[in-house]
Scaffold this motif. Sequence first.
Motif, PDB file in Angstrom:
ATOM      1  N   GLN B 112       0.839  -1.206   0.000  1.00  0.00           N
ATOM      2  CA  GLN B 112       0.000   0.000   0.000  1.00  0.00           C
ATOM      3  C   GLN B 112       0.867   1.246   0.000  1.00  0.00           C
ATOM      4  OE1 GLN B 112      -2.639  -0.748   3.221  1.00  0.00           O
ATOM      5  NE2 GLN B 112      -4.324  -1.362   1.868  1.00  0.00           N
ATOM      6  N   VAL B 113       1.941   1.223   0.789  1.00  0.00           N
ATOM      7  CA  VAL B 113       2.844   2.366   0.805  1.00  0.00           C
ATOM      8  C   VAL B 113       3.494   2.544  -0.562  1.00  0.00           C
ATOM      9  CG1 VAL B 113       4.957   3.290   1.808  1.00  0.00           C
ATOM     10  CG2 VAL B 113       3.280   2.141   3.272  1.00  0.00           C
ATOM     11  N   LEU B 114       3.922   1.410  -1.126  1.00  0.00           N
ATOM     12  CA  LEU B 114       4.599   1.488  -2.418  1.00  0.00           C
ATOM     13  C   LEU B 114       3.669   1.991  -3.509  1.00  0.00           C
ATOM     14  CD1 LEU B 114       6.724  -1.793  -2.519  1.00  0.00           C
ATOM     15  CD2 LEU B 114       7.510   0.541  -2.154  1.00  0.00           C
ATOM     16  N   LEU B 115       2.418   1.591  -3.424  1.00  0.00           N
ATOM     17  CA  LEU B 115       1.486   1.912  -4.502  1.00  0.00           C
ATOM     18  C   LEU B 115       0.770   3.245  -4.295  1.00  0.00           C
ATOM     19  CD1 LEU B 115      -0.047  -1.617  -5.152  1.00  0.00           C
ATOM     20  CD2 LEU B 115       1.590  -0.374  -6.560  1.00  0.00           C
ATOM     21  N   VAL B 116       0.960   3.872  -3.145  1.00  0.00           N
ATOM     22  CA  VAL B 116       0.209   5.085  -2.851  1.00  0.00           C
ATOM     23  C   VAL B 116       0.559   6.202  -3.843  1.00  0.00           C
ATOM     24  CG1 VAL B 116       1.748   6.272  -1.230  1.00  0.00           C
ATOM     25  CG2 VAL B 116      -0.731   6.348  -0.880  1.00  0.00           C
ATOM     26  N   ASP B 117       1.794   6.144  -4.343  1.00  0.00           N
ATOM     27  CA  ASP B 117       2.210   7.163  -5.311  1.00  0.00           C
ATOM     28  C   ASP B 117       1.374   7.125  -6.576  1.00  0.00           C
ATOM     29  OD1 ASP B 117       4.118   7.593  -3.482  1.00  0.00           O
ATOM     30  OD2 ASP B 117       5.701   6.518  -4.556  1.00  0.00           O
ATOM     31  N   LEU B 118       0.865   5.930  -6.862  1.00  0.00           N
ATOM     32  CA  LEU B 118       0.129   5.772  -8.112  1.00  0.00           C
ATOM     33  C   LEU B 118      -1.265   6.368  -8.043  1.00  0.00           C
ATOM     34  CD1 LEU B 118       0.964   2.146  -9.251  1.00  0.00           C
ATOM     35  CD2 LEU B 118       1.660   4.284 -10.297  1.00  0.00           C
ATOM     36  N   GLU B 119      -1.785   6.480  -6.822  1.00  0.00           N
ATOM     37  CA  GLU B 119      -3.162   6.920  -6.701  1.00  0.00           C
ATOM     38  C   GLU B 119      -3.339   8.322  -7.261  1.00  0.00           C
ATOM     39  OE1 GLU B 119      -4.656   6.418  -2.754  1.00  0.00           O
ATOM     40  OE2 GLU B 119      -4.201   4.262  -2.812  1.00  0.00           O
ATOM     41  N   GLY B 120      -4.404   8.484  -8.016  1.00  0.00           N
ATOM     42  CA  GLY B 120      -4.681   9.795  -8.590  1.00  0.00           C
ATOM     43  C   GLY B 120      -3.916  10.058  -9.869  1.00  0.00           C
ATOM     44  N   GLU B 121      -2.838   9.287 -10.066  1.00  0.00           N
ATOM     45  CA  GLU B 121      -2.066   9.486 -11.288  1.00  0.00           C
ATOM     46  C   GLU B 121      -2.827   8.892 -12.459  1.00  0.00           C
ATOM     47  OE1 GLU B 121       1.941   7.590 -12.981  1.00  0.00           O
ATOM     48  OE2 GLU B 121       2.100   8.408 -10.952  1.00  0.00           O
ATOM     49  N   SER B 122      -2.963   9.591 -13.542  1.00  0.00           N
ATOM     50  CA  SER B 122      -3.721   9.046 -14.669  1.00  0.00           C
ATOM     51  C   SER B 122      -2.855   8.014 -15.367  1.00  0.00           C
ATOM     52  CB  SER B 122      -4.114  10.153 -15.640  1.00  0.00           C
ATOM     53  OG  SER B 122      -2.950  10.743 -16.156  1.00  0.00           O
ATOM     54  N   HIS B 123      -3.494   6.946 -15.825  1.00  0.00           N
ATOM     55  CA  HIS B 123      -2.743   5.872 -16.450  1.00  0.00           C
ATOM     56  C   HIS B 123      -2.472   6.177 -17.902  1.00  0.00           C
ATOM     57  CE1 HIS B 123      -3.147   3.116 -13.062  1.00  0.00           C
ATOM     58  NE2 HIS B 123      -4.286   3.746 -12.882  1.00  0.00           N
ATOM     59  N   GLY B 124      -1.235   6.122 -18.297  1.00  0.00           N
ATOM     60  CA  GLY B 124      -0.883   6.333 -19.695  1.00  0.00           C
ATOM     61  C   GLY B 124      -1.286   5.131 -20.519  1.00  0.00           C
ATOM     62  N   THR B 125      -1.639   5.367 -21.749  1.00  0.00           N
ATOM     63  CA  THR B 125      -1.990   4.255 -22.632  1.00  0.00           C
ATOM     64  C   THR B 125      -0.869   4.015 -23.610  1.00  0.00           C
ATOM     65  OG1 THR B 125      -3.163   5.863 -23.950  1.00  0.00           O
ATOM     66  CG2 THR B 125      -4.488   4.455 -22.524  1.00  0.00           C
ATOM     67  N   HIS B 126      -0.899   2.840 -24.178  1.00  0.00           N
ATOM     68  CA  HIS B 126       0.130   2.468 -25.143  1.00  0.00           C
ATOM     69  C   HIS B 126      -0.307   2.776 -26.538  1.00  0.00           C
ATOM     70  CE1 HIS B 126       3.290   0.378 -22.937  1.00  0.00           C
ATOM     71  NE2 HIS B 126       2.374   0.477 -22.015  1.00  0.00           N
TER      72      HIS B 126
END
Lengths: 343, 126
Positions: B112-126
Amino acid sequence: MELIDRYVAEVGRHLPARKRADIEAELRSSLIDNLEARSQGEPSQQDVVELLQEFGSPQKIAASYWPEGQYLIGPGLYPLFRMVVGIALLVVVILQLVLLGVALVFRPESLPIWGFLDDFVPTIVSVFGWVVLAFALMQRLGVHPQIEEERWDPRDLPPAQDPEPFSRVGTGIEIALGLVVIVLLSVLPQQLPQVLPSWIQIYISPVLLQYLPLLVFSVVLGVGLNVILLVRGKWETGTRLAKIALNLFGIAILALLIDGHTTWLVEHNAAGFFTSIRRLEQAGQINTQATEIVAMQVYRMVFIVALLGTLVDTLRIGWWLVKHLFGSSGEPSYPSSGATSAG
Amino acid sequence: MQYMIKADEFNDLHDKLTQELRRGVLVLAALSQLREPKYGYALIDDLSQHGLDIEQGTLYPLLRRLEEQGLLESEWNVEGSRPRRYYVLSAAGRELLQLLQTDWEQLVQVMQVLLVDLEGESHGTH
């Protein structure tokens, strides 16, 4: 239901016998549970087909009951297997070639080439087969040398750029040659005169015969050391010291041989090499003593060359050892590895 | 160095990695539901109702392996409409389940700590 029976039976065929009945019963009962849950009333054939396809192929299901996998020769044994097969085949090939060479030289009239080709492939296949059989048996009996999981120390690793890199192939070839020499030395002196036609005289030095056991012994030791090297995969101080000791042993034997030949030549009033050759030419074919003298001189020269070679090899190893034990570890050099590509 | 990845390969890779994640927790999931005796299909059903779908072919060999390792005990029960093999945690299994549960909770916290940075970040597409 018939499809389920066929499916379960097929899985069973790929299972170990002692677990088969039990696994089959559980599988059947689970499949029927599953079928009842997914279809109201009597399940149709289509339901069964879908269920079984979803479950997976019988081979796949059976394989998942072998978590460690099924191997004739498993990953733990495979590196050793490769090594042994390599050496065994090399020995067989070299021995066959040597025997072919002997036959070609001494019995050209019997066209040994055809017999050789006839023999060559089956021999190789059967040697390969025997090694596979031995290893498959080891696998079955659970004789697995551990894959290097035991304690190891990074400080024991050879330097990235070894000044004297250890060559597995070279060592394997040395072992094979050593085995060939052992076979030739221990078999040929007795066998060769019987094998050859009477008009050919291969002259075996009586001095060589005298020291033969000692010579074979030293070659056996050499093969043993090479096997250790192959297993360790690198040169170490211990193996270098052993190699030096072995070389000194070899030098001692060679010195005895040279001395023995010298004594023999003196006893037979031999002149120098070229004088002896000239006498041989003058004497013609009848004079066996002159032939013997030349042969003994050739033997002596071969041993002298071998002694010098061994001496140089010993000095080289000794020098490396002194440098390694007492010298500095060498200045660091950059770049230490090949260029790393970026992008 | 940059590797190109095609869309279908990307999806395959996603499936594969998801499967690996599931496989990692499968033992813990199975052990957690075997405090009381259950037969194979009931366990699958149980896990599925909690939202964990697993391949059937994977579970039965797994149960057998856990039994061979001494974490489960099993016996045939012939009382129902057909004989079924019931599995239940052994003493060692219960003990190990507790340890694994602690390990799992720690792992979840770390992740959860490691992944918290990802929250709110928009996911880039390929």
